[in-house]
Design an enzyme around this catalytic site. Sequence first.
Site, PDB file in Angstrom:
ATOM      1  N   CYS A   1      69.781  65.092  66.437  1.00  0.00           N
ATOM      2  CA  CYS A   1      68.541  64.365  66.714  1.00  0.00           C
ATOM      3  C   CYS A   1      67.400  65.347  66.947  1.00  0.00           C
ATOM      4  O   CYS A   1      66.243  65.058  66.638  1.00  0.00           O
ATOM      5  CB  CYS A   1      68.707  63.479  67.942  1.00  0.00           C
ATOM      6  SG  CYS A   1      70.018  62.255  67.805  1.00  0.00           S
TER       7      CYS A   1
ATOM      8  N   GLU B   1      68.206  56.564  73.035  1.00  0.00           N
ATOM      9  CA  GLU B   1      67.782  57.865  72.535  1.00  0.00           C
ATOM     10  C   GLU B   1      67.900  57.800  71.024  1.00  0.00           C
ATOM     11  O   GLU B   1      68.987  57.566  70.494  1.00  0.00           O
ATOM     12  CB  GLU B   1      68.653  58.978  73.122  1.00  0.00           C
ATOM     13  CG  GLU B   1      68.100  60.389  72.879  1.00  0.00           C
ATOM     14  CD  GLU B   1      68.589  61.008  71.587  1.00  0.00           C
ATOM     15  OE1 GLU B   1      67.761  61.133  70.655  1.00  0.00           O
ATOM     16  OE2 GLU B   1      69.768  61.357  71.499  1.00  0.00           O
TER      17      GLU B   1
END
Length: 410
Positions: free
Chosen positions: A199, A165
């Site tokens: 993120c 990720e």
Amino acid sequence: VREAGKSIPDAIAELREAVDFLRYYANQAEQRFAVPEELPGPTGERNLMGLRGRGVFVCISPWNFPLAIFAGQVSAALAAGNAVIAKPAEQTSIVASRATQLLHEAGVPGRVLQFVPGEGSVVGATAVADVRVSGVAFTGSTETAQRINRSLAARDGQIATLIAETGGQNAMIVDSSALPEQVVLDAVQSGFHSAGQRCSALRVLCVQKDVAPRVIELLKGAMDELAVGDPGDLATDVGPVIDATAQDMLLAHIARMRESQQVLHQCSLPAACEAGTFVPPTLIEIDSLDALQREVFGPVIHVLQFASDELDTLIDSINATGYGLTFGVHSRIDGRAGELAAKIQAGNIYINRNMVGAVVGVQPFGGRGLSGTGPKAGGPNYLMRFASEYTISNNTAAVGGNASLLSLND
């Protein structure tokens, strides 16, 4: 708060998320791993299909969620039946060390979960290159994920699994029907809270020209209400960035933008922030997405104005960046919001709300393209990526029809 510079509300939310990961993956393991499934077969034959761990997983977690992502990676790998080498980010090894202690105290054997702190270029790279490693779970930059992928591919041994990720060039599109006050509230939460170090954080606010002046005016006012300072103070909205290296990169980016783009507004830093790694929340107008060559991981929102007939071109430009993590839409036209959600190539799409704070088991988190491999963390498919399937077929007629396969899986 002390090690990562997170605000107290963010720290509490992260603790809750870590607990959610632990409970969710434990429940998933009980439901899907505990008892093999019996499959129909020809007369005299019993077939079972089950799941097992792959072997040894290296879990490399980031500093921006030093507890939640660390616990999520480790617990998923363990629940699927693997041993784990846990390598946290260098900046937040103390949080990860304490989390490991708690897991050991709760009953996870020390020989199954090994805590290995150190520099990623040394410890992480050595672990990833070892042929005994069956898989890697990584959260961090796209560039590091690509290096890990190349290292795994270069090994002479088992073909390893990579679950990554990474970052995103996360955009929010605001059309002329949107409610400006709601847009500003969600933009501030998405772009400036957590010092922009998520993120999922908002990086590019795309506003239709018809409403851009009003949205920008309100956004400037909301920025002036932000309290920047000590993350241990409950009144603080925006704390420091993680370290001096991050601070230098962000301040250099803002300086470059002053030369070629337009800095619309910047918060003032209190005198108490001069000694810390603080970056003032900054609003920058850019003329195109090409002005951003990579993700800017901090409290900086870039504003991009567009005309109504440029919407399709804008979507194509966002998709062309190659990133696909989060995306936001603000529109009171349901058909348009649905159309944009269908066209955008992002993993998590948020309509008329902020674009941070995915919830385990409800809003699984993860991107596509340059933003990650999938499957989504906190979702029903994540645990499966840490496992391998097996089947057992037994001709029970050959031994009198009484043979059982269940004992093989006790």
